[in-house]
Write a protein that holds these residues in place. Structure first.
Motif, PDB file in Angstrom:
ATOM      1  N   LYS A 189      37.953  19.581  20.430  1.00 25.22           N
ATOM      2  CA  LYS A 189      37.434  19.867  19.092  1.00 25.22           C
ATOM      3  C   LYS A 189      38.327  19.265  18.011  1.00 25.22           C
ATOM      4  CE  LYS A 189      36.083  23.807  16.191  1.00 25.22           C
ATOM      5  NZ  LYS A 189      35.994  25.292  16.116  1.00 25.22           N
ATOM      6  N   LEU A 190      39.639  19.336  18.229  1.00 19.91           N
ATOM      7  CA  LEU A 190      40.597  18.764  17.284  1.00 19.91           C
ATOM      8  C   LEU A 190      40.451  17.249  17.211  1.00 19.91           C
ATOM      9  CD1 LEU A 190      43.197  19.036  15.490  1.00 19.91           C
ATOM     10  CD2 LEU A 190      44.512  18.839  17.622  1.00 19.91           C
ATOM     11  N   MET A 191      40.408  16.610  18.347  1.00 18.86           N
ATOM     12  CA  MET A 191      40.388  15.150  18.399  1.00 18.86           C
ATOM     13  C   MET A 191      39.037  14.574  17.999  1.00 18.86           C
ATOM     14  SD  MET A 191      41.801  12.756  21.490  1.00 18.86           S
ATOM     15  CE  MET A 191      40.420  12.208  22.438  1.00 18.86           C
ATOM     16  N   LEU A 192      37.961  15.302  18.301  1.00 17.94           N
ATOM     17  CA  LEU A 192      36.615  14.788  18.058  1.00 17.94           C
ATOM     18  C   LEU A 192      35.930  15.505  16.902  1.00 17.94           C
ATOM     19  CD1 LEU A 192      35.537  14.731  21.828  1.00 17.94           C
ATOM     20  CD2 LEU A 192      36.485  12.827  20.504  1.00 17.94           C
ATOM     21  N   SER A 193      36.720  16.039  15.988  1.00 16.66           N
ATOM     22  CA  SER A 193      36.174  16.886  14.921  1.00 16.66           C
ATOM     23  C   SER A 193      35.159  16.174  14.042  1.00 16.66           C
ATOM     24  CB  SER A 193      37.313  17.441  14.055  1.00 16.66           C
ATOM     25  OG  SER A 193      38.062  16.381  13.480  1.00 16.66           O
ATOM     26  N   ASN A 194      35.283  14.869  13.903  1.00 19.37           N
ATOM     27  CA  ASN A 194      34.353  14.108  13.061  1.00 19.37           C
ATOM     28  C   ASN A 194      33.295  13.381  13.869  1.00 19.37           C
ATOM     29  OD1 ASN A 194      35.712  14.813  10.623  1.00 19.37           O
ATOM     30  ND2 ASN A 194      37.264  13.257  11.057  1.00 19.37           N
ATOM     31  N   GLU A 195      33.099  13.804  15.115  1.00 20.66           N
ATOM     32  CA  GLU A 195      32.128  13.178  15.998  1.00 20.66           C
ATOM     33  C   GLU A 195      31.204  14.244  16.582  1.00 20.66           C
ATOM     34  OE1 GLU A 195      34.077  10.564  18.873  1.00 20.66           O
ATOM     35  OE2 GLU A 195      35.818  10.493  17.539  1.00 20.66           O
ATOM     36  N   PRO A 196      29.974  13.873  16.938  1.00 23.26           N
ATOM     37  CA  PRO A 196      29.051  14.855  17.519  1.00 23.26           C
ATOM     38  C   PRO A 196      29.604  15.542  18.763  1.00 23.26           C
ATOM     39  CG  PRO A 196      27.872  12.871  16.883  1.00 23.26           C
ATOM     40  CD  PRO A 196      29.321  12.568  16.705  1.00 23.26           C
ATOM     41  N   ALA A 197      30.417  14.832  19.545  1.00 21.07           N
ATOM     42  CA  ALA A 197      30.971  15.417  20.765  1.00 21.07           C
ATOM     43  C   ALA A 197      31.906  16.582  20.483  1.00 21.07           C
ATOM     44  CB  ALA A 197      31.714  14.351  21.573  1.00 21.07           C
ATOM     45  N   GLY A 198      32.349  16.724  19.239  1.00 20.34           N
ATOM     46  CA  GLY A 198      33.228  17.827  18.881  1.00 20.34           C
ATOM     47  C   GLY A 198      32.496  19.135  18.648  1.00 20.34           C
ATOM     48  N   ILE A 199      31.157  19.110  18.665  1.00 17.38           N
ATOM     49  CA  ILE A 199      30.357  20.321  18.461  1.00 17.38           C
ATOM     50  C   ILE A 199      30.265  21.101  19.770  1.00 17.38           C
ATOM     51  CG2 ILE A 199      28.082  21.193  17.787  1.00 17.38           C
ATOM     52  CD1 ILE A 199      27.718  18.563  16.206  1.00 17.38           C
ATOM     53  N   LYS A 209      27.058  18.765  27.543  1.00 19.96           N
ATOM     54  CA  LYS A 209      27.206  17.574  26.706  1.00 19.96           C
ATOM     55  C   LYS A 209      27.486  16.364  27.586  1.00 19.96           C
ATOM     56  CE  LYS A 209      30.466  19.275  24.050  1.00 19.96           C
ATOM     57  NZ  LYS A 209      31.490  19.413  22.980  1.00 19.96           N
ATOM     58  N   LEU A 210      26.986  15.226  27.161  1.00 15.59           N
ATOM     59  CA  LEU A 210      27.304  13.953  27.795  1.00 15.59           C
ATOM     60  C   LEU A 210      27.544  12.958  26.670  1.00 15.59           C
ATOM     61  CD1 LEU A 210      27.570  12.451  30.527  1.00 15.59           C
ATOM     62  CD2 LEU A 210      25.201  11.731  30.241  1.00 15.59           C
ATOM     63  N   GLY A 211      28.807  12.612  26.448  1.00 18.70           N
ATOM     64  CA  GLY A 211      29.125  11.797  25.292  1.00 18.70           C
ATOM     65  C   GLY A 211      28.801  12.568  24.025  1.00 18.70           C
ATOM     66  N   ASP A 212      28.012  11.964  23.144  1.00 18.80           N
ATOM     67  CA  ASP A 212      27.608  12.614  21.901  1.00 18.80           C
ATOM     68  C   ASP A 212      26.226  13.239  22.001  1.00 18.80           C
ATOM     69  OD1 ASP A 212      29.956  12.004  20.591  1.00 18.80           O
ATOM     70  OD2 ASP A 212      29.212  10.118  19.773  1.00 18.80           O
TER      71      ASP A 212
END
Length: 426
Positions: A162-172, A82-85
């Motif tokens: 995953k917790l912090m970015l749960s609503n962002e593509p980077a959290g996948i 991954k790189l960003g989102d």
């Protein structure tokens, strides 16, 4: 100094040649960027691994191995990251420089053709990749996720992200997640391969001692037959908020893990980026940092304590290995050290040491083709491609007051704790 050549090969395709005769080898790297999406991440993540196995011209392990041996032990590798989102799907190949070949054969040209065959003419029969290859790569994807789970330091970091970015593509998850991989069906893979060729942003790299133009021309011809509709790969950079997400998990671990996530609105495209990067090094990015010297060495609250800064997302993560009884004290001291940064309690010695650490790190990038590959892939979304030495020069000019201002713009966003379950060793 290495020679840099940039060429646009088509819609959303960029070629970058970094020629440096000090190397006795070369490396070719094809990187496909797609917006990270949960419903396709597992399928697309498997594609580079499937492609690296064979092509129609070299349809099995024996044929491909013989070809690699004929090319003086050339090697092909695959990766999903991954790189960003964005999800980054990479197929790379490396071999010895043409000038060391005993015949008139051009290893770089031949290896580029092998890569083109893998990417554009893979082994597909009756609309499917070979079943044995699919099953093996599916199993290996699950094993890679198992390895991340078993490495608790990596696992804890991924859980905090995953917790912090749960609503962002980077959290996948970069592999799409265990349940998604387990549910993959063979008929999903060929459409995923076609989607990658059609919709991805593509960065093609030629590194080391080889002729970039020979490699560039071969890929340009291959891509010319593909109808391209590249998707936009934007990355969300969220400003800090007052809400702090928290999660505590219990497992049978010998050593607890505390990971703290922080946000800023400063990323690689921000003018304050050099100051933020240096601030991270002063804070927790080196053996002479505040976290290492105070939380670990002076107070002995952690087995390890360090920070890392994600230049694409503008996020920072503090990682520490902690005994359960020291969780609160360790967290309080980490927060105290950040408070000291924001107050400007930073010595010139700390700044000089951090600058030296970063400048040496940038110069070390120049010593490895693998490091150079990672460097220039990471430059994909930079406003302007810069060499490691360009960044070393930027860091050297950062002033102490700029470091303090950068520290004042970062705020806590998530706290993840991995503690020992009852009966586990502490």
């Amino acid at each position: 100094m290495p020679e840099l050549e940039q060429t646009a090969l088509g819609n959303g395709i960029r070629f970058l040649g970094v020629r440096d005769p000090k190397f006795k080898t070369f490396r070719i790297s094809v990187n496909f960027f797609l917006p990270m999406k949960k419903d396709r991440a597992a399928a697309t993540a498997m594609i580079p691994f499937l492609l690296s196995r064979a092509s129609h011209k070299y349809p099995d392990f024996s044929a491909m191995s013989k070809k690699m041996a004929d090319l003086y032990g050339a090697v092909v590798t695959a990766e999903a990251s991954k790189l960003g989102d964005a999800q980054v799907l990479t197929l790379s190949a490396g071999g010895i420089s043409d000038r060391y070949v005993l015949s008139q054969e051009k290893i770089s040209y031949e290896l580029a053709n092998v890569l083109c065959g893998m990417i554009f003419d893979p082994l597909i029969e009756n609309g499917l990749f070979p079943k044995d290859g699919f099953e093996q790569e599916k199993r290996q994807s699950l094993e890679r996720m198992d390895a991340e789970y078993n490495d608790k330091r990596t696992y804890a970091l991924l859980q905090c992200q995953k917790l912090m970015l749960s609503n962002e593509p980077a959290g996948i998850d970069r592999f799409g997640g265990r349940s998604a991989v387990e549910a993959l069906r063979p008929e999903e893979l060929v459409p995923a391969w076609k989607e990658i060729l059609r919709n991805s942003k593509i960065e093609l790299l030629s590194l080391g001692d080889c002729d970039p133009q020979a490699i560039c021309s071969g890929f340009q011809k291959a891509f010319s037959g593909i109808h391209r509709e590249p998707e936009t790969c934007d990355t969300i950079v969220r400003a800090p908020s007052e809400k702090i997400l928290e999660k505590t998990e219990k497992q049978n671990v010998a050593q607890g893990k505390l990971v703290m996530g922080l946000r800023s609105a400063i990323n690689l495209q921000s003018p304050e980026w050099p100051a933020m990067a240096l601030m991270n090094t002063v804070f927790g990015g080196s053996p002479s940092s505040k976290l290492f010297l105070n939380v670990r060495e002076k107070l002995s609250l952690c087995y390890y304590c360090s920070s890392l800064f994600d230049s694409m997302k503008g996020t920072m993560f503090v990682q520490s290995g902690v005994e359960t009884k020291n969780f609160e004290a360790a967290q309080a001291e980490i927060e105290h050290q950040m408070s000291e940064m924001k107050k400007g309690n930073i010595t010139e010695e700390e700044i000089s040491s951090a600058k030296l650490t970063m400048e040496n790190s940038y110069r070390t990038v120049m010593d490895s083709l693998w490091s150079l590959e990672n460097w220039y892939v990471g430059q994909t979304y930079a406003p302007k491609i810069k060499t490691p030495l360009d960044y070393a020069e930027q860091i050297s000019k950062v002033k102490s007051e700029e470091i303090v201002k950068a520290a004042q713009k970062i705020q806590p966003a998530a706290i993840y704790r991995l503690t020992s379950s009852e009966g586990a060793k502490s």
